[in-house]
Design a protein around this motif. Sequence first.
Motif, mmCIF file in Angstrom:
data_model
loop_
_atom_site.group_PDB
_atom_site.id
_atom_site.type_symbol
_atom_site.label_atom_id
_atom_site.label_comp_id
_atom_site.label_asym_id
_atom_site.label_seq_id
_atom_site.Cartn_x
_atom_site.Cartn_y
_atom_site.Cartn_z
ATOM 1 N N VAL A 284 -4.897 4.098 6.335
ATOM 2 C CA VAL A 284 -3.746 4.988 6.327
ATOM 3 C C VAL A 284 -4.253 6.307 6.893
ATOM 4 O O VAL A 284 -5.145 6.941 6.310
ATOM 5 C CB VAL A 284 -3.192 5.199 4.902
ATOM 6 C CG1 VAL A 284 -1.992 6.124 4.927
ATOM 7 C CG2 VAL A 284 -2.831 3.871 4.285
ATOM 8 N N SER A 285 -3.738 6.725 8.014
ATOM 9 C CA SER A 285 -4.297 7.881 8.720
ATOM 10 C C SER A 285 -3.208 8.881 9.087
ATOM 11 O O SER A 285 -2.020 8.645 8.880
ATOM 12 C CB SER A 285 -5.028 7.424 9.986
ATOM 13 O OG SER A 285 -4.160 6.693 10.826
ATOM 14 N N GLY A 286 -3.645 10.015 9.630
ATOM 15 C CA GLY A 286 -2.723 11.039 10.083
ATOM 16 C C GLY A 286 -2.071 11.819 8.961
ATOM 17 O O GLY A 286 -0.984 12.393 9.137
ATOM 18 N N LEU A 287 -2.722 11.879 7.807
ATOM 19 C CA LEU A 287 -2.175 12.611 6.675
ATOM 20 C C LEU A 287 -2.530 14.095 6.759
ATOM 21 O O LEU A 287 -3.471 14.495 7.452
ATOM 22 C CB LEU A 287 -2.714 12.033 5.365
ATOM 23 C CG LEU A 287 -2.470 10.546 5.112
ATOM 24 C CD1 LEU A 287 -3.219 10.094 3.870
ATOM 25 C CD2 LEU A 287 -0.978 10.271 4.961
ATOM 26 N N ALA B 8 -1.196 -2.897 -4.399
ATOM 27 C CA ALA B 8 -0.740 -3.862 -5.397
ATOM 28 C C ALA B 8 -0.593 -5.241 -4.772
ATOM 29 O O ALA B 8 -0.053 -5.391 -3.675
ATOM 30 C CB ALA B 8 0.595 -3.415 -5.993
ATOM 31 N N LYS B 9 -1.045 -6.253 -5.482
ATOM 32 C CA LYS B 9 -0.946 -7.653 -5.055
ATOM 33 C C LYS B 9 0.468 -8.156 -5.338
ATOM 34 O O LYS B 9 0.917 -8.190 -6.473
ATOM 35 C CB LYS B 9 -1.982 -8.477 -5.810
ATOM 36 C CG LYS B 9 -2.023 -9.958 -5.522
ATOM 37 C CD LYS B 9 -3.197 -10.581 -6.305
ATOM 38 C CE LYS B 9 -3.336 -12.067 -6.084
ATOM 39 N NZ LYS B 9 -2.366 -12.843 -6.896
ATOM 40 N N PRO C 264 6.207 2.031 0.251
ATOM 41 C CA PRO C 264 5.014 1.236 0.531
ATOM 42 C C PRO C 264 5.080 0.516 1.867
ATOM 43 O O PRO C 264 6.155 0.199 2.374
ATOM 44 C CB PRO C 264 4.971 0.242 -0.631
ATOM 45 C CG PRO C 264 6.399 0.106 -1.051
ATOM 46 C CD PRO C 264 7.028 1.447 -0.823
ATOM 47 N N ALA C 265 3.905 0.276 2.426
ATOM 48 C CA ALA C 265 3.766 -0.583 3.600
ATOM 49 C C ALA C 265 3.191 -1.913 3.133
ATOM 50 O O ALA C 265 2.341 -1.954 2.232
ATOM 51 C CB ALA C 265 2.845 0.059 4.629
ATOM 52 N N THR C 266 3.649 -3.016 3.696
ATOM 53 C CA THR C 266 3.229 -4.342 3.259
ATOM 54 C C THR C 266 2.184 -4.907 4.205
ATOM 55 O O THR C 266 2.352 -4.900 5.430
ATOM 56 C CB THR C 266 4.440 -5.288 3.189
ATOM 57 O OG1 THR C 266 5.379 -4.771 2.235
ATOM 58 C CG2 THR C 266 4.012 -6.676 2.757
ATOM 59 N N LEU C 267 1.105 -5.421 3.622
ATOM 60 C CA LEU C 267 0.062 -6.112 4.368
ATOM 61 C C LEU C 267 0.208 -7.597 4.099
ATOM 62 O O LEU C 267 0.156 -8.039 2.952
ATOM 63 C CB LEU C 267 -1.330 -5.653 3.926
ATOM 64 C CG LEU C 267 -1.591 -4.144 3.844
ATOM 65 C CD1 LEU C 267 -3.034 -3.893 3.450
ATOM 66 C CD2 LEU C 267 -1.268 -3.485 5.170
ATOM 67 N N VAL D 232 0.853 -1.185 0.000
ATOM 68 C CA VAL D 232 0.000 0.000 0.000
ATOM 69 C C VAL D 232 0.886 1.230 0.000
ATOM 70 O O VAL D 232 1.814 1.340 0.812
ATOM 71 C CB VAL D 232 -0.942 0.022 1.220
ATOM 72 C CG1 VAL D 232 -1.728 1.326 1.263
ATOM 73 C CG2 VAL D 232 -1.885 -1.175 1.189
ATOM 74 N N GLN D 233 0.594 2.143 -0.903
ATOM 75 C CA GLN D 233 1.437 3.320 -1.087
ATOM 76 C C GLN D 233 0.551 4.555 -1.202
ATOM 77 O O GLN D 233 -0.418 4.561 -1.961
ATOM 78 C CB GLN D 233 2.254 3.135 -2.377
ATOM 79 C CG GLN D 233 3.376 4.106 -2.594
ATOM 80 C CD GLN D 233 4.198 3.695 -3.810
ATOM 81 O OE1 GLN D 233 3.683 3.123 -4.769
ATOM 82 N NE2 GLN D 233 5.482 3.997 -3.786
#
Length: 354
Positions: free
Chosen positions: A83-86, A96-97, A70-73, A63-64
């Motif tokens: 994704v918060s605090g923006l 992306a998968k 990116p952060a990976t799930l 997730v980007q």
Amino acid sequence: MISPDTGRAVAPRDVLAQAHTAGRVQDLGTSVRYTWPGVSFEGRFRGTGVGIVLNDAANDYDVQVDGAAPATLRTPGRTTYWVSGLRDGTHTVRVAKRTESPWQPGEFGGFVAAPGGRVLDGPAPRARQIEFIGDSWTAGYGNMSTVRDCGATGGVNPNSNADQTFGALTARGLNADYQLTAWSGMGMVRNYNGGNPGTTFRTFYDRTLQAADLEVWQPPRGWRPQLVVVGLGINDFSTALNPGEPWADLDALAADYRAAYLGFLDTLRARYGKSTYIVLTYPTMSNTTALADSVQQIVRQRNAQGDGRVKALHYDNAALGLDLLGCDWHPSLHDHKALAGALGSFIATLPLRW
């Protein structure tokens, strides 16, 4: 910051109206399903956060937001990740998968905005389009590993990232939409070590969900790639023939491979027309020259028949400095960057009308 949702998010009524994808998906309206590696979704939102609605216990995702790292799930299951605090404003989001799941579809339920914000219309499709067709090299099998035996580092899936393959890297460098139509272990007429006889990559190429469903994928309006890159044949020739396989020797296998490949090119021509460039790629194989000889023969035959837009590209493993340090002697991230460089240089020589 990414965190799991503890409440319930309201999914959009039409996912594809708010999320752009070039991947093969089964459109269910409020969600989409998919199996092919590298499927990605891009969106836009206004506010201080966004949720990603997923239902997938098999795959990993990146997730980007706003192009940041990116952060990976990891196998998120049925959940909404936030994704918060923006900074309050307009942002982009991309999911992306990373992994393969031929038998088990993932499901994306769209983006949801944090309180006070809203999801905007998805970005427009890109003018440039590329389809990458292939096997584990194209899918990114074990490409994030730095050791060939990745059992001690979690296995293949945690060490795989389709979003960092040579195809994805090449497409992003060209600002192109792309598909990774790839399946590890599959060949044109013979799978790795003769496995799963009776099925090959060609068995599943036309499907929306690979082995999970028989639905035939219908290219959406506007999907007509100017370039198709095909890398199939490593699995056909990398292992010795086993007793009971239908080929008497390597020459018979190569002849069958060439005939099937020519038929597959007819399939691509019927789907995308005469104007699409088709590049057949092949790496150096130390145990045989059958793959290289066959691909070169195929290209010569197509060209002699008047199809001058079929080309061949040899990936010279030594010249490119490939270390093959990915899982099970597969290309590493270093290698995928080198492959993307070679492919990008070759594409630059083609008179493409993007």
